[in-house]
Motif scaffolding. Structure first.
Motif, PDB file in Angstrom:
ATOM      1  N   CYS A  24      40.362  41.297  41.228  1.00 33.37           N
ATOM      2  CA  CYS A  24      41.015  40.544  40.236  1.00 33.37           C
ATOM      3  C   CYS A  24      40.007  39.733  39.474  1.00 33.37           C
ATOM      4  N   CYS A  27      40.828  35.600  40.489  1.00 32.59           N
ATOM      5  CA  CYS A  27      40.728  34.967  41.674  1.00 32.59           C
ATOM      6  C   CYS A  27      39.774  35.499  42.397  1.00 32.59           C
ATOM      7  N   CYS A  43      45.178  40.898  40.020  1.00 34.06           N
ATOM      8  CA  CYS A  43      45.959  41.090  41.120  1.00 34.06           C
ATOM      9  C   CYS A  43      47.451  40.806  40.889  1.00 34.06           C
ATOM     10  N   CYS A  46      48.183  36.750  40.548  1.00 29.31           N
ATOM     11  CA  CYS A  46      47.567  36.194  39.199  1.00 29.31           C
ATOM     12  C   CYS A  46      48.099  36.851  38.023  1.00 29.31           C
TER      13      CYS A  46
HETATM   14 ZN   LIG Z   1      43.788  37.309  41.425  1.00 34.24          ZN
END
Ligand SMILES: [Zn+2]
Ligand SMILES: [Zn+2]
Ligand SMILES: [Zn+2]
Ligand SMILES: [Zn+2]
Ligand SMILES: [Zn+2]
Lengths: 497, 343
Positions: A24, A27, A43, A46
């Motif tokens: 991702c 993050c 992800c 997120c």
């Molecule tokens: Zn993420």
């Protein structure tokens, strides 16, 4: 519904689990679950967070919706407006500093009658939507489009804007709201149980007659969207909502922008596609979904189980070249495949436009279009497209005599040739045109409309099919106009301009 | 039963006007078409008596009809203009020869002076040679930029006050659509204006007398007037994106014939928000032509061709302009980036 909204379904399953396991971008820990654009892999959590943040950021940036204000969400059942509804739900249930502080309600306009759905089909759609709406706890209104036939004329009169809070007062309003406490809890208690009001078959027939009087699908769709807009504004007014929230996403707005250009609505582009639209004065429309692409909405709805309802529209089964709206949509969709930046480029154009610089004073009702309520763009300027059109009309209709300077008038030329249009009551054989005689007793509606709405009305078999509230307002405006003529020499200000 | 002309109500109609749907006889159509152009010229005050006006002549339908109508109106309405033809020879073997023949025929027929300016003479490069170096993909960038300047140079050689071009209503509508698709707000605002004032030295004011004439009516006019012309569609790969816009416009027209003029109306009524940045026009420090950068597009393209770095003029390499002007050598890395032809 919008075809572009549906385009991404085939990608959904495959993109859920990207073949190359990427991290991702936000993050940098979890594996990406969605790729919106190349390089934008998120992800699940997120993605959700950024999606919700975008909504709040749009409202925060624009500062058009005030704390405690009543906001009516126009939900069509499509993915975009259903996603908008979910964003508002998420927003009002957030913890204090992220909380959305307005009072939402939902409105749905059932166009089943105009589209020719059976009573059972309409009922079925309605009950699906009612379940969705009820689960939100917000008050909701389900309005059959037939109700548009009984609207008061005030709908097409711009109302003065509600006392506009002075700039900089946004923060004060927030503080005030926080002190007096949220009244949000009350909304869920007084949730209104509105079942579909009974629609008599004769009303449905009248509505179908009205829509059917448009000879082209282009005009039919345009008329339908105008009527829908009128009903939405009226509902907002009667229920005390000062904002109308529309679910137009970026993809939709790109299509709308190009459609508006093609329909001759250049002067109205900013209102048709901007974030906020105050053409009605007291009820302001806002489009908080305008930064989302149809694709990311499809992903979001899929991943977080946002329900939507498929509702047939006028154009559902129509071929690609059946109407300008339909053609434009398929053009943009196809171009987007070959040139992935198409939608965002067109969309960015809309951000650089503004409404025509005319006075937006609501007193200037003579300068507003009877149908779309935008400022009139029909002043005949020297060397303009409008003047050229009028000259063409005169030159191929009148006898060749002295070709003196042509003095055109405001209404666009009607297609008033008995031979070509095959209109009813065409008994006339002389050179004088039949339709102009026939419509003598009807108010002069076309001259009260903008360029584009005149095109639509030109496609109606008769202006008499327009709903009474529009015709009455046309007559009122005409009477005002005559009065003004009569007393013109005594008026000091050219009021009304 | 034959349809009577809706204008004179005497003769048999031979055509249905694409623009208005009226059925007209040949004479009434000619009259209407010509007078509409006249009304446009008068309303927009395109010319002043005594001016020398260059007609951009490509040998294609638009410019052939434009030359014919300008000559005719100049006499009918005593404009008092001194007309001449300006043609650009791009140097494309086999393609330009035919259309240049048309232009030469027009010259004799209308007894107008003709000036042909060639890329080879102006730039030292023919389009054939350019295509050999840059390939088929970006040659239209060269073509467009070079042609614009070539017309100006020709106009200056002929000492004309104005150039009129054969852009018709379809072209204008198509350009509106193109600029929306490209998000080019500055051009979007400019593209519907009928005439441009001189923007600086070396730039001759231009105007479009056929701005409101439908392409289909231009073809009808040429057909019934028996005017001969050639297709001037570039034989080197045409701009694919513009092709899409053109097809879209044709489809719109088939749904609602007034779409073309409706789009122009839209374009004329757009208003751009204040605070949106518009490029500032300056002049090229090498040749003096208008440019928003230190070097004009044409000089950059030419520099690229001459150095064997064709990519120089395509895409944005503004920061290299200073280097070029001061004749500094480019770094190895810069050279490598600009050399590849596979773009
Ligand atoms: Zn993420
Ligand atoms: Zn309107
Ligand atoms: Zn005739
Ligand atoms: Zn070319
Ligand atoms: Zn230069």
């Amino acid at each position: 519904m919008c075809q572009v909204d549906e385009e991404y379904h085939h990608q959904l399953e495959s993109t859920d689990r990207p073949s190359v396991s990427k991290k991702c971008v936000k993050c940098k820990e979890l594996l990406a679950a969605v790729v919106i654009r190349a390089g934008d892999a998120f992800c699940r959590s997120c993605f959700k967070e950024s999606f919700i943040h975008k909504f709040r950021a749009m409202l925060g940036k624009t500062r058009v919706i005030f704390p405690g204000e009543k906001v009516l969400l126009a939900v069509s059942g499509g993915p975009s407006s259903c996603s908008m509804l979910r964003q508002v739900q998420e927003g009002v249930s957030q913890n204090a500093h992220k909380k959305l502080r307005f009072l939402p309600g939902i409105v749905y306009v059932d166009e089943g009658g105009a589209v020719g759905l059976s009573k059972q089909e309409r009922e079925r759609t309605m009950s699906e939507l009612r379940d969705i709406f009820r689960s939100t706890g917000f008050p909701f209104y389900i309005l059959p489009l037939e109700q548009v036939l009984d609207l008061p004329s005030s709908v097409v009169v711009p109302a003065p804007p509600l006392s506009e809070p002075p700039t900089g007062s946004y923060k004060a309003a927030v503080d005030h709201f926080l002190q007096t406490g949220s009244r949000n809890d009350t909304t869920s208690q007084e949730q209104e149980e509105m079942s579909l009001p009974d629609v008599s078959e004769s009303r449905t027939r009248s509505l179908q007659q009205l829509i059917g009087s448009a000879k082209s699908l282009t005009a039919r769709e345009d008329l339908l969207s105008t009527l829908r807009q009128h009903l939405l504004v009226h509902a907002a007014r009667t229920e005390g909502y000062s904002k109308l929230m529309l679910g137009d996403n970026c993809t939709r707005l790109a299509v709308k922008l190009l459609t508006s250009i093609s329909l001759g609505r250049g002067a109205q582009l900013a209102q048709d596609t901007g974030f906020s639209d105050s053409r009605y004065g007291d009820v302001v429309s806002v489009r908080p979904m305008r930064d989302y692409s149809a694709k990311e909405i499809a992903f979001y709805n899929h991943m977080f189980s946002v329900p939507s309802v498929v509702i047939p529209s006028l154009e559902t089964k129509a071929p690609e070249k059946a109407s300008i709206q339909r053609l434009t949509e398929s053009f943009v969709t196809k171009l987007q495949v070959d040139f992935p930046s198409t939608v965002s480029t067109i969309y960015r154009t809309s951000e650089k436009l503004q409404t025509a610089g005319r006075s937006s004073s609501p007193a200037a009702d003579r300068g507003r279009c009877l149908l779309c309520m935008c400022s009139l763009d029909t002043a005949v300027e020297k060397a303009s497209a409008l003047q050229a059109t009028l000259i063409s009309e005169q030159l191929s209709h009148t006898k060749i005599q002295n070709p003196g300077p042509v003095k055109p008038e405001v209404p666009l030329p009607a297609e008033q040739h008995c031979s070509s249009s095959g209109e009813e009551d065409c008994g006339g054989t002389g050179s004088s045109c039949c339709s102009s005689v026939k419509e003598a007793e009807a108010p002069d509606v076309r001259s009260q409309m903008c360029y584009s709405c005149q095109l639509t009305v030109r496609d109606l078999s008769s202006v008499h099919h327009l709903p009474q509230y529009i015709l009455s307002e046309a007559q009122r405006r005409q009477r005002r106009c005559l009065m003004r003529e009569e007393i013109r020499e005594f008026l000091l200000d050219d009021e009304g301009h | 039963m034959p349809v009577l002309c809706s204008s004179c109500s005497e003769k048999r109609a031979v055509l249905k006007r694409p623009k208005t749907g009226h059925s007209l006889c040949k004479e009434c159509f000619f009259w209407a078409f010509e007078e509409e152009v006249h009304q446009t010229i008068v309303a927009a005050e395109l010319f002043k008596p005594g001016e020398a006006v260059g007609i951009a002549a490509s040998g294609g339908k638009d410019s052939t009809v434009l030359a014919h109508v300008m000559k005719l109106l100049n006499e009918r309405h005593s404009y008092g203009l001194q007309l001449m033809l300006i043609s650009v020879d791009e140097g494309i073997t086999g393609y330009r020869d035919d259309s240049l023949e048309t232009v030469k025929r027009n010259q004799q027929q209308y007894e107008l002076p003709l000036k042909i300016v060639s890329y080879e003479e102006l730039y030292g490069w023919t389009m054939d040679a350019i295509v050999k170096q840059v390939g088929l993909k970006n040659n239209c960038t060269f073509c467009g930029v070079f042609r614009r300047q070539a017309l100006d140079r020709g106009a200056i050689m002929l000492k004309v006050d104005k150039i009129c071009t054969g852009h018709n209503a379809d072209d204008v509508a198509e350009t509106v659509l193109m600029n929306v698709l490209r998000g080019d707000i500055a051009r979007l605002r400019r593209c519907t204006t009928i005439s441009t004032a001189s923007e600086g030295d070396g730039v001759v004011p231009r105007c479009k007398p056929l701005k409101y004439a439908y392409e289909k009516e231009i073809v009808l006019y040429a057909y019934f007037k028996k005017l001969d012309y050639f297709s001037t569609e570039c034989i080197y790969s045409p701009n694919a994106y513009r092709g899409h816009a053109r097809t879209f416009l044709k489809d719109l027209e088939s749904i609602r014939p007034s779409s073309i003029v409706d789009i122009i109306h839209s374009g004329e009524n757009l208003s751009v928000r204040e605070g949106v940045k518009m490029p500032v026009q300056g002049t090229c420090s090498r040749c003096g032509y208008i440019s928003s950068q230190a070097l004009c597009k044409s000089c950059v393209l030419l520099e690229g061709l001459n150095r064997g770095l064709p990519k120089l003029g395509i895409g944005k390499h503004h920061r290299l302009h200073e280097k070029i002007l001061s004749q500094q050598p480019l770094t190895e890395n810069e050279e490598r980036k600009l050399k590849s032809v596979d773009f």
